[in-house]
Design an enzyme around this catalytic site. Structure first.
Site, PDB file in Angstrom:
ATOM      1  N   ILE A  31      12.290   3.254  -5.229  1.00 31.12           N
ATOM      2  CA  ILE A  31      13.584   4.101  -5.302  1.00 31.12           C
ATOM      3  C   ILE A  31      14.678   3.932  -4.655  1.00 31.12           C
ATOM      4  CG2 ILE A  31      12.162   6.027  -6.533  1.00 31.12           C
ATOM      5  CD1 ILE A  31      12.380   7.539  -3.879  1.00 31.12           C
ATOM      6  N   ASN A  87       3.831  -3.421   5.285  1.00 32.91           N
ATOM      7  CA  ASN A  87       4.126  -3.037   6.606  1.00 32.91           C
ATOM      8  C   ASN A  87       2.877  -2.063   7.239  1.00 32.91           C
ATOM      9  OD1 ASN A  87       6.831  -3.626   6.575  1.00 32.91           O
ATOM     10  ND2 ASN A  87       7.416  -1.997   5.477  1.00 32.91           N
ATOM     11  N   GLY A  93       6.865  -0.414  10.250  1.00 30.47           N
ATOM     12  CA  GLY A  93       7.787   0.058   9.461  1.00 30.47           C
ATOM     13  C   GLY A  93       7.202   1.043   8.054  1.00 30.47           C
ATOM     14  N   GLN A  94       5.890   1.238   8.432  1.00 29.85           N
ATOM     15  CA  GLN A  94       5.280   1.788   7.172  1.00 29.85           C
ATOM     16  C   GLN A  94       5.753   3.420   7.314  1.00 29.85           C
ATOM     17  OE1 GLN A  94       0.727   1.371   7.319  1.00 29.85           O
ATOM     18  NE2 GLN A  94       0.567   2.481   5.302  1.00 29.85           N
ATOM     19  N   SER A  95       5.965   3.839   6.167  1.00 32.54           N
ATOM     20  CA  SER A  95       6.499   5.158   5.942  1.00 32.54           C
ATOM     21  C   SER A  95       5.408   6.016   4.895  1.00 32.54           C
ATOM     22  CB  SER A  95       7.793   5.245   5.506  1.00 32.54           C
ATOM     23  OG  SER A  95       7.874   4.660   4.233  1.00 32.54           O
ATOM     24  N   HIS A 100       0.862  -0.843   0.189  1.00 28.71           N
ATOM     25  CA  HIS A 100       1.799  -1.141  -0.667  1.00 28.71           C
ATOM     26  C   HIS A 100       2.398  -2.628  -0.277  1.00 28.71           C
ATOM     27  CE1 HIS A 100       3.777   1.627   1.921  1.00 28.71           C
ATOM     28  NE2 HIS A 100       5.178   1.032   1.473  1.00 28.71           N
TER      29      HIS A 100
END
Length: 122
Positions: A31, A87, A93-95, A100
């Site tokens: 998105i 990540n 940087g993983q949110s 994924h």
């Protein structure tokens, strides 16, 4: 593991622009794309981070890569090239804490993602 936005996408509780699905994984357009083509490939099994992948998950994780290549081919970015990124944790940087695989492609893509090209890369 707590429910994430990806769990809600898998369960069809929130919409996503799905480009591929099978019994193991789901792929959908990001998105907030960071490249002309940017989609995610996620396992339906909830695995929080790369650190949580076990020996039993090797088939699932390998399948994510095969699906990334298949969808990249279908989107016409396989020959010019694309990048896959996964990540891990905050500083990586993983949110979203559901593994994924980001798949990014397109002619405007550069790495590292500099705003201005460094002098040593000119």
């Amino acid at each position: 593991m707590s429910e994430t936005i990806f769990t809600k996408i898998i369960n069809r509780e929130i919409p996503a622009d799905i480009v591929y699905e099978d019994d193991v994984c789901l792929a959908f357009n990001d998105i907030n794309p960071q490249a002309p083509v940017h989609f995610l490939v996620i396992p339906k099994k909830a695995i929080a981070t790369i650190n949580d992948i076990t020996e039993d998950d090797r088939q699932v994780v390998g399948h994510l890569t095969l699906v990334a290549a298949k969808v990249a081919r279908e989107m016409g970015i396989d020959q010019e090239g694309f990048r896959t990124v996964m990540n891990c944790n905050e500083f990586g940087g993983q949110s979203v804490y559901h593994i994924h695989l980001h798949v990014l492609g397109g002619k405007l893509l550069g790495w590292p993602p500099y705003t201005d090209k460094p002098k040593n890369l000119e």
